[in-house]
Design a protein around this motif. Structure first.
Motif, PDB file in Angstrom:
ATOM      1  N   THR A  47       0.748  -1.198  -0.105  1.00 12.44           N
ATOM      2  CA  THR A  47      -0.016   0.067  -0.093  1.00 12.44           C
ATOM      3  C   THR A  47       0.641   1.087  -0.031  1.00 12.44           C
ATOM      4  N   ARG A  48       1.886   1.143   0.813  1.00 14.79           N
ATOM      5  CA  ARG A  48       2.841   2.381   0.745  1.00 14.79           C
ATOM      6  C   ARG A  48       3.590   2.613  -0.282  1.00 14.79           C
ATOM      7  N   THR A  49       3.820   1.499  -1.087  1.00 17.13           N
ATOM      8  CA  THR A  49       4.397   1.664  -2.548  1.00 17.13           C
ATOM      9  C   THR A  49       3.371   2.317  -3.392  1.00 17.13           C
ATOM     10  N   VAL A  85      -8.371   2.439   2.880  1.00 20.09           N
ATOM     11  CA  VAL A  85      -6.849   1.941   2.652  1.00 20.09           C
ATOM     12  C   VAL A  85      -6.064   2.653   1.804  1.00 20.09           C
ATOM     13  N   MET A  86      -6.664   3.166   0.788  1.00 23.15           N
ATOM     14  CA  MET A  86      -5.627   3.783  -0.227  1.00 23.15           C
ATOM     15  C   MET A  86      -5.722   5.522   0.052  1.00 23.15           C
ATOM     16  N   ILE A  87      -6.674   5.888   0.694  1.00 21.73           N
ATOM     17  CA  ILE A  87      -6.785   7.176   0.855  1.00 21.73           C
ATOM     18  C   ILE A  87      -6.396   7.689   2.416  1.00 21.73           C
ATOM     19  N   GLU A  88      -7.121   7.118   3.164  1.00 25.98           N
ATOM     20  CA  GLU A  88      -6.932   7.564   4.748  1.00 25.98           C
ATOM     21  C   GLU A  88      -6.286   6.578   5.568  1.00 25.98           C
ATOM     22  N   GLY A  89      -5.937   5.420   4.905  1.00 28.68           N
ATOM     23  CA  GLY A  89      -5.206   4.580   5.677  1.00 28.68           C
ATOM     24  C   GLY A  89      -4.032   4.928   6.139  1.00 28.68           C
ATOM     25  N   GLU A  90      -3.359   3.992   7.036  1.00 29.40           N
ATOM     26  CA  GLU A  90      -2.080   4.343   7.649  1.00 29.40           C
ATOM     27  C   GLU A  90      -0.710   4.456   6.542  1.00 29.40           C
TER      28      GLU A  90
END
Length: 422
Positions: A47-49, A85-90
């Motif tokens: 996700t970070r990537t 996940v994609m916008i507001e996630g960690e």
């Protein structure tokens, strides 16, 4: 180091990232790539990537892009997944962006807007038609392997990737052997990167590494969910991925009878088996539709009984089908405590799990059982259930509940049918 420079370096993901998070230079044939497929285990940094890549192309930052991309698509299985996940996630886009360049999230329009004018629109793969019409220069697809309508949604996205000199997309997903993933891997324009959970261990909770990695490392499920491997069907499994995909439908028709099957755990300790909880219904033509898998672990008897009754109420089911080999009277008692009005049909296993499952698998082969939607965890158990059980050695709790539900509808006499639409 000067604190100001230290803060800048800390935000320089391209310099500090793991090797599997580096942007590929080109496809295997030396040509520019169009798809970067990052297959990784849980917590591997997928996700970070994806978020850093989107931020880089939106702002036109090397090595991600040479110029700012103005139109970007963000696609996940559901609208909730895109936002959570994609916008507001960690590791989502809002969290990774420094304050001075953070995009504005406009929920009513389902879009992110950067100060430089770049826009990222959020889409749910549950609605492939929403991707018909918009056009993009770039796209990020998250957890593609679990999309319910993966083929249709991905196809619509490809038609929309038509802006700029070289439209590109990043796909971040825990792998499953679905046809779409296999096709992407075979495409010469795709760059495939793999990463195991262990590659990002320094940024994961020690308790997770001890409890989850320790329990599943080396198992079939662990190789998929932790090592990022694509695990094919077992040769001796009763079900195959192709068989299940052929049985998938978008929704069930009106049903004459609905049951909720419960496969209770033998104990209620923390390490006990999960409580299998699967609902299915029978249509007028005799076809059986799997409606829900709400199997849960770590619940007390009162907890799983309440969950089973809640599912029974939600679906207006006709009965709870409960396996009573373990607990017998106790099982019936805890359900009565949750709701004394629930009709309970007790079933008892007199044969092994394989022999009980064989007739149900035959119904799938005959096209007499359909899945109304996708049930990834249940389907993984089905395709991993061989002569010696699951490759992990664990109890097939979801599969047991499925077998009881389908058997109750296909092989047992039911009460007076009540037709209802779902």
């Amino acid at each position: 180091m000067n604190p100001r420079w230290a803060r800048r370096l800390e935000r320089d993901f391209a310099t500090l990232c793991h090797p599997h998070q580096d942007v590929p230079a080109a496809a295997a044939n030396g040509e520019p790539w169009t798809t970067w497929l990052l297959l990784g285990g849980r917590g591997a940094g997928k996700t970070r990537t994806g978020a850093e890549w989107v931020r880089g192309v939106a702002l036109g930052r090397p090595p991600y892009a040479r110029r700012a991309h103005r139109r970007i698509a963000l696609v996940a299985d559901t609208e909730h997944d895109v936002r959570a996940v994609m916008i507001e996630g960690e590791s989502g886009l809002l969290r990774i962006s420094p304050r001075h360049e953070r995009p504005q999230w406009i929920p009513s329009r389902r879009r992110l807007e950067w100060p430089n004018g770049a826009v990222a629109e959020a889409f749910s793969a549950e609605d492939p038609e929403s991707l018909r019409g918009p056009q993009f220069e770039a796209a990020w697809c998250d957890e593609l392997a679990k999309w319910r309508y993966a083929e249709a949604a991905f196809d619509m996205l490809q038609f929309g990737l038509r802006l700029g000199e070289n439209p590109r997309q990043v796909v971040t997903t825990t792998p499953r052997p679905i046809p779409l993933i296999k096709r992407l891997m075979a495409d010469p324009r795709t760059v495939v990167t793999r990463a195991a959970t262990q590659a990002n261990a320094a940024h994961l909770a020690p308790a997770f590494l001890e409890a989850v990695v320790g329990r599943y490392a080396g198992t079939r499920l662990g190789r998929q969910e932790l090592d990022g491997e694509i695990i094919e069907d077992r040769p001796d499994a009763l079900w195959s991925r192709a068989l299940i995909e052929a049985a998938r439908v978008a929704a069930a028709p009106s049903l004459q009878r609905i049951v909720v099957a419960v496969d209770p755990p033998a104990t209620s300790t923390r390490r006990a088996d999960a409580c299998g909880l699967v609902a299915a219904g029978r249509a007028e033509d005799g076809t059986i539709y799997v409606l829900a898998d709400e199997t849960a672990a770590g619940l007390s008897p009162a907890g799983w009984a309440a969950k089973a009754v809640a599912l029974w109420r939600r679906l207006s089911a006709d009965a709870l089908v409960v396996e009573v080999n373990q607990g017998g009277d106790m099982v019936r008692a805890v359900i009565r405590e949750a709701d004394p009005t629930v009709p309970v049909t007790s079933v008892r296993a007199h044969r092994g799990k394989w022999l009980r499952a064989e007739p149900v698998a035959a119904l799938y082969e005959q096209g007499r059982v359909k899945h109304a939607g996708a049930f990834p965890a249940l389907e993984d158990e089905m395709c991993d259930f061989g002569l010696d059980g699951l490759s992990s050695g664990r109890s097939p709790d979801r599969l047991d509940a499925l077998v009881w539900a389908v058997s109750a509808l296909a092989f047992a006499e039911g009460g007076a049918p009540r037709v209802r639409g779902l």
